[in-house]
Design an enzyme around this catalytic site. Structure first.
Site, mmCIF file in Angstrom:
data_model
loop_
_atom_site.group_PDB
_atom_site.id
_atom_site.type_symbol
_atom_site.label_atom_id
_atom_site.label_comp_id
_atom_site.label_asym_id
_atom_site.label_seq_id
_atom_site.Cartn_x
_atom_site.Cartn_y
_atom_site.Cartn_z
ATOM 1 N N HIS A 1 -63.144 -27.255 4.892
ATOM 2 C CA HIS A 1 -62.672 -25.947 5.375
ATOM 3 C C HIS A 1 -61.561 -26.135 6.411
ATOM 4 O O HIS A 1 -60.469 -25.574 6.287
ATOM 5 C CB HIS A 1 -63.862 -25.189 5.976
ATOM 6 C CG HIS A 1 -63.522 -23.847 6.536
ATOM 7 N ND1 HIS A 1 -63.808 -22.683 5.878
ATOM 8 C CD2 HIS A 1 -62.918 -23.472 7.702
ATOM 9 C CE1 HIS A 1 -63.393 -21.650 6.599
ATOM 10 N NE2 HIS A 1 -62.865 -22.106 7.718
ATOM 11 N N GLU A 2 -61.843 -26.939 7.410
ATOM 12 C CA GLU A 2 -60.861 -27.115 8.487
ATOM 13 C C GLU A 2 -59.609 -27.819 7.982
ATOM 14 O O GLU A 2 -58.501 -27.530 8.440
ATOM 15 C CB GLU A 2 -61.474 -27.899 9.651
ATOM 16 C CG GLU A 2 -62.736 -27.295 10.239
ATOM 17 C CD GLU A 2 -62.608 -25.831 10.605
ATOM 18 O OE1 GLU A 2 -61.515 -25.413 11.026
ATOM 19 O OE2 GLU A 2 -63.602 -25.092 10.454
ATOM 20 N N ALA B 1 -66.600 -25.246 13.821
ATOM 21 C CA ALA B 1 -65.477 -26.160 13.931
ATOM 22 C C ALA B 1 -64.201 -25.365 14.141
ATOM 23 O O ALA B 1 -64.186 -24.158 13.945
ATOM 24 C CB ALA B 1 -65.360 -27.014 12.666
ATOM 25 N N MET B 2 -63.142 -26.062 14.552
ATOM 26 C CA MET B 2 -61.865 -25.387 14.822
ATOM 27 C C MET B 2 -60.712 -26.243 14.333
ATOM 28 O O MET B 2 -60.624 -27.428 14.656
ATOM 29 C CB MET B 2 -61.755 -25.130 16.334
ATOM 30 C CG MET B 2 -60.424 -24.531 16.762
ATOM 31 S SD MET B 2 -60.137 -22.906 16.021
ATOM 32 C CE MET B 2 -58.356 -22.930 15.876
ATOM 33 N N GLU B 3 -59.815 -25.598 13.579
ATOM 34 C CA GLU B 3 -58.784 -26.309 12.828
ATOM 35 C C GLU B 3 -57.542 -26.674 13.624
ATOM 36 O O GLU B 3 -56.450 -26.717 13.053
ATOM 37 C CB GLU B 3 -58.365 -25.451 11.637
ATOM 38 C CG GLU B 3 -57.624 -24.139 11.990
ATOM 39 C CD GLU B 3 -58.512 -22.912 12.104
ATOM 40 O OE1 GLU B 3 -59.726 -23.076 12.356
ATOM 41 O OE2 GLU B 3 -58.002 -21.802 11.947
ATOM 42 N N ASN B 4 -57.634 -26.955 14.924
ATOM 43 C CA ASN B 4 -56.449 -27.342 15.696
ATOM 44 C C ASN B 4 -55.587 -28.292 14.861
ATOM 45 O O ASN B 4 -56.098 -29.237 14.259
ATOM 46 C CB ASN B 4 -56.860 -28.043 16.984
ATOM 47 C CG ASN B 4 -57.952 -27.302 17.713
ATOM 48 O OD1 ASN B 4 -57.779 -26.158 18.063
ATOM 49 N ND2 ASN B 4 -59.107 -27.941 17.882
ATOM 50 N N HIS C 1 -57.246 -25.478 6.336
ATOM 51 C CA HIS C 1 -56.470 -24.719 7.323
ATOM 52 C C HIS C 1 -55.199 -25.454 7.751
ATOM 53 O O HIS C 1 -54.271 -24.821 8.240
ATOM 54 C CB HIS C 1 -57.300 -24.503 8.589
ATOM 55 C CG HIS C 1 -58.222 -23.326 8.535
ATOM 56 N ND1 HIS C 1 -57.844 -22.075 8.111
ATOM 57 C CD2 HIS C 1 -59.523 -23.202 8.898
ATOM 58 C CE1 HIS C 1 -58.871 -21.243 8.217
ATOM 59 N NE2 HIS C 1 -59.904 -21.898 8.679
ATOM 60 N N GLU D 1 -58.727 -20.521 19.750
ATOM 61 C CA GLU D 1 -58.694 -19.375 18.840
ATOM 62 C C GLU D 1 -59.799 -18.395 19.227
ATOM 63 O O GLU D 1 -60.929 -18.833 19.465
ATOM 64 C CB GLU D 1 -58.897 -19.801 17.390
ATOM 65 C CG GLU D 1 -58.620 -18.651 16.431
ATOM 66 C CD GLU D 1 -58.810 -18.999 14.958
ATOM 67 O OE1 GLU D 1 -59.539 -19.937 14.635
ATOM 68 O OE2 GLU D 1 -58.211 -18.299 14.141
HETATM 69 ZN ZN LIG Z 1 -61.807 -21.276 9.309
#
Ligand SMILES: [Zn+2]
Length: 862
Positions: free
Chosen positions: A314-315, A279-282, A318, A144
């Site tokens: 949060h993640e 962090a990243m919500e893959n 998503h 992203e």
């Molecule tokens: Zn986010």
């Protein structure tokens, strides 16, 4: 995504600079399914990809254009007229696109593209990249917003959803993780390798694909039948249990809240040694910076626990909001980020009610309102076409402001009605894409209230309103609205009118709301002992009251208002000082009325502006000393009454003690506290479990500010040898606080020496840039060592660094900053530079307006 929390990010989209090249793909060729095999080579930092993309061609075309960056094509083929044809590839590096042509027209209908290519495992923390842990190497992804194209040629826009079959060929012994569960894992194709096939994904956007290869180990659990793992490198996974418990609680919470079950077959949370964002919500495979995932429950402070819980929540939010239902285009990224930022608080508050998350939310709202009241800001929804513009959308507006507007709307509708609107929206667009209109129409339909007007006004108008209330009369009150700026020299261009739900506090009872939708209006206001037009501190506005109403609030501030409302009142009063409506002494008098407050979030909010008064308004050592003496006189008694730390202390009491200790030792310069801080810091480094972690953290910071070479050595050693990521991170951050110029220079040299990961190096420089005691040395260092500094800049860290120059407060420094960054360009940082200039100008104005008023107030204290 979860952006690094402690930096206020500069960001808005500037429309007038360049003629933006159209970089959007055409919608005549639609991807349906990707079959993707990736074979990373960790030693050479390269990878080979075999890819098939099944597409639907909607009308005959001469060529097919998709996204690709830093990809070397070996071959491209397609079956046309019953036989396989090799294609010709032309690439456009600027547009990050590749075009395939086959020497003939491509007819409408289904088509399969077969692509063989090579790529690099880069060190820029984006695309398919290399991360290092000791001597070990990992291949991981961060896509992203626009970097999937660096890992596989793709239709890399959020609305081109497709299904994916992913296969990873990994060294034997290395784990392979992707979005879905493993369906087969066999040795080969060559000796020393294994091949892992993953189950077909649901329809999803390219930016949510993830694949990771490396020595990951995991701890596992389960919630509502879904397997959950927390994974990391061998030395870190032991700290995964807290996040695992959080994830299990949160998954069940969300299944219930949304009324739609978690849509993936498994959930992995993976900590990565090198990671740019938080962090990243893959989808199904969330990746984290290690400090946002791994924690030692026994030695972590309340803030560290809250942070990990919030990032996990949060993640996971998503997964529904963003992954299952995705914004149509990046201009509506607030739908993802605002929603997840609002939602993260709900499960965490339910999990740990004693953390009083709603008070942190109120404090966060003050920071967001301050950010949005600067001259340079933007509407929540804004145009963003190029990758650089899209990257600048991940700012405090998409996160904090959008979340705050959702919170205000939820209070107005009622939580259950709002939840129904959320459910209906998700249900209607499952595995598809949606727009802002889809969201607010669903809310309006659920509530039968004009929330579509509220949301559309807040999403499309830049900035925030100031509501000015007259004296209430017989259950009604007259109110006017105008745009509010912190800098009194900023002026609105024309009248802006928001549709604002104004909720009146009723002494802790049910709030009563009315809607302001004109420049001036008479609202229904319930009769209450104290007139307070911001129930729960949840309104996205600043307000001003008559002197009589303000005096009544001040008299009842500790028992007539909730802690959230007190936090909001502090924010309003401070905004009054910044905008020169109030004198700095008025704010300090409000602090005296609240000095015994027992909520740490209230005390933190109360004292936050003190550092601005100390750093920006006070000009002479005598003024700073007067402020220090006043701080000790005002707050030391409250600190002493808390007594010695005891294991039975509530989280509130522990945090309150830490807050007051920090205030007395830093701004207060209380020599007794500074001495205690040095002792506690040494003790805590020796045996972390022997000091309350909340207190230890502030003690360490005070000790570093006043620290010597021996303490510097200890911290550097801790950073280089500790296994616990929180301990390591804290030791590193402290190295930026040393005020002794020689030690400060040592810290700066160390930051760019290659021994600090580039995910951290810029943060280190930023910390040194924040304090007047360290910023001049830091700024000179940055200028003189620009080549080394520049080598550390990843995509968003560059803009953070430029934004760090905002802490200066003179015309001369402003010119210096602007001229330096004009000749030393940092990509995607033009807005950050404008904001920095704006902040310096605001500081100069604040000092000129409030400096004399501070002197008057000091004279009155004698
Ligand atoms: Zn986010």
């Amino acid at each position: 995504m979860f952006r690094w929390r402690n930096v206020v990010i500069g960001g808005t989209v500037v429309l007038m600079t360049l003629v933006v090249q159209a970089q959007r793909l055409s919608d005549t060729v639609i991807p349906e399914h990707y079959t993707l095999t990736l074979q990373p080579n960790l030693d050479t930092a390269t990878f080979i990809g075999h890819e098939q993309i099944d597409v639907t061609v909607k009308q005959p075309v001469d060529a097919i254009t998709l996204n690709a960056a830093e990809i070397q094509f070996t071959s491209v083929a397609a079956v046309l007229d019953g036989r396989e044809r090799l294609g010709k590839v032309t690439t456009d590096a600027q547009k990050e696109q590749a075009t395939f042509s086959f020497g003939q027209q491509i007819p409408a209908g289904p088509l399969t593209l077969k692509i063989i290519y090579r790529g690099i495992l880069n060190n820029e923390l984006r695309g398919f990249y290399l991360s290092k842990a000791g001597k070990r190497r990992l291949a991981v992804t961060q896509f992203e917003p626009t970097d999937a194209r660096r890992a596989f040629p793709s239709f890399d826009e959020p609305a081109f959803k497709a299904t994916f079959d992913i296969t990873l060929i990994a060294p034997e012994g290395a784990a392979a993780i992707s979005n879905t569960n493993v369906v087969s894992d066999e040795l080969g194709p060559y000796a020393g390798e294994h091949t892992v096939h993953f189950a077909t994904t649901p329809k999803m956007s390219t930016y949510l694909v993830a694949f990771l290869v490396g020595d990951f180990q995991c701890v596992s659990g389960k919630s509502d039948g879904t397997p959950i793992r927390v994974c990391g490198t061998a030395d870190k996974v032991q700290y995964g249990q807290f996040a695992l418990s959080a994830a299990a609680y949160i998954l069940h919470y969300y299944n219930t809240y949304f009324g739609i079950r978690y849509p993936m077959p498994k959930l992995d949370l993976i900590g990565i040694p090198d990671f740019e964002a938080g962090a990243m919500e893959n989808f199904g495979a969330i990746t984290y910076r290690e400090t946002d995932l791994f924690i030692d429950d026994k030695t972590a402070s309340v803030d560290e626990k809250k942070n990990v819980a919030a990032v996990v929540a949060h993640e996971m939010a998503h997964q529904w909001f963003g992954d299952m239902v995705t914004m149509q285009w990046w201009n509506n990224i607030w739908l993802n980020e605002g929603f997840a930022t609002w939602m993260e608080n709900k499960p965490v508050a339910a999990w740990h009610p004693e953390w009083h998350i709603s008070q942190d939310v109120a404090a966060g709202l003050n920071r967001t309102l301050d950010y949005d009241a600067q001259k340079i800001t933007r509407a929540i929804r804004a145009r963003a076409d190029t990758p650089a513009e899209i990257n600048q959308m991940f700012d405090a507006i998409s996160y904090g402001k959008a979340a705050a507007v959702l919170l205000m709307t939820e209070q107005y509708e009622g939580a259950d009605v709002f939840r129904k609107g959320v459910h209906d929206y998700l249900q209607a667009h499952m595995f598809g894409n949606a727009t802002a209109e889809d969201f607010w129409n669903a809310q309006a339909a659920a509530s039968h209230l004009p929330v579509d007007k509220v949301l559309s006004s807040y999403v499309t108008e830049a900035g925030e309103p100031l509501l000015t209330f007259a004296e209430p009369v017989n259950g009604t009150v007259q109110v006017t609205q105008q745009r509010f700026f912190l800098n009194p020299q900023a002026k609105a261009e024309g009248q802006q009118t928001w549709t604002v739900p104004v909720c009146f506090a009723a002494g802790g009872g049910q709030a009563k709301c009315d809607v302001l939708d004109a420049p001036q209006k008479t609202l229904q206001a319930p009769n209450a002992p104290v007139f307070y037009p911001d129930a729960g501190g949840r309104g996205y506005y600043r307000f001003a009251l008559t002197d009589a109403d303000y005096a009544r609030i001040l008299a009842a501030v500790e028992n007539g208002l909730t802690p959230e409302e007190r936090i909001s009142l502090l924010g309003d009063k401070w905004a009054g000082v910044r905008s020169n409506h109030d004198a700095v002494g008025d704010y300090l008098n409000l602090l005296v009325a609240m000095k015994e407050d027992t909520s740490p979030a209230v005390i933190d909010s109360a004292v936050r502006p003190l550092s601005t008064i100390d750093r920006q308004i006070a000009q002479t050592p005598q003024e700073k000393q007067a402020i220090a003496a006043w701080v000790v006189k005002t707050f030391r008694p409250a600190y002493d009454r808390l007594g010695e730390p005891a294991p039975t202390d509530s989280p509130d009491k522990k945090q309150l003690r830490a807050s007051l200790f920090g205030l007395l030792g830093s701004i207060g310069q209380d020599t007794d506290i500074i001495g205690q801080a040095k002792t506690l810091a040494v003790q805590s480094l020796k045996d972390a479990a022997s000091v309350d972690p909340n207190l230890a953290h502030v003690a360490m910071a005070i000790a570093a500010e006043n620290g010597d070479a021996a303490f510097f050595d200890d911290l550097q050693h801790t950073y280089e040898t500790a296994q616990n990521p929180q301990t390591q991170d804290m030791a590193l951050r402290l190295l930026s606080l040393f005020r002794n110029p020689d030690l400060e220079k040592r810290g700066l040299e160390y930051d760019v020496s290659g021994k600090v990961r580039n995910q951290d190096a810029v943060i280190q420089l930023l910390i040194a840039m924040q304090s007047p005691a360290t910023r001049d040395v830091a700024w000179d260092f940055i200028k003189q060592n620009w080549d080394k500094v520049q080598a550390q800049l990843t995509t968003s860290m560059g803009a953070y660094l430029v934004g760090g120059a905002s802490s200066f407060c003179s015309e001369e420094k402003k010119q210096d900053v602007v001229s330096f960054f004009s000749t030393h360009k940092v990509p995607a940082s033009d807005v950050a530079l404008q904001r920095a200039q704006d902040a310096i100008e605001a500081c100069i104005t604040l000092r000129a307006d409030q400096g004399p008023k501070l002197q008057q107030w000091i004279a009155q204290q004698r």
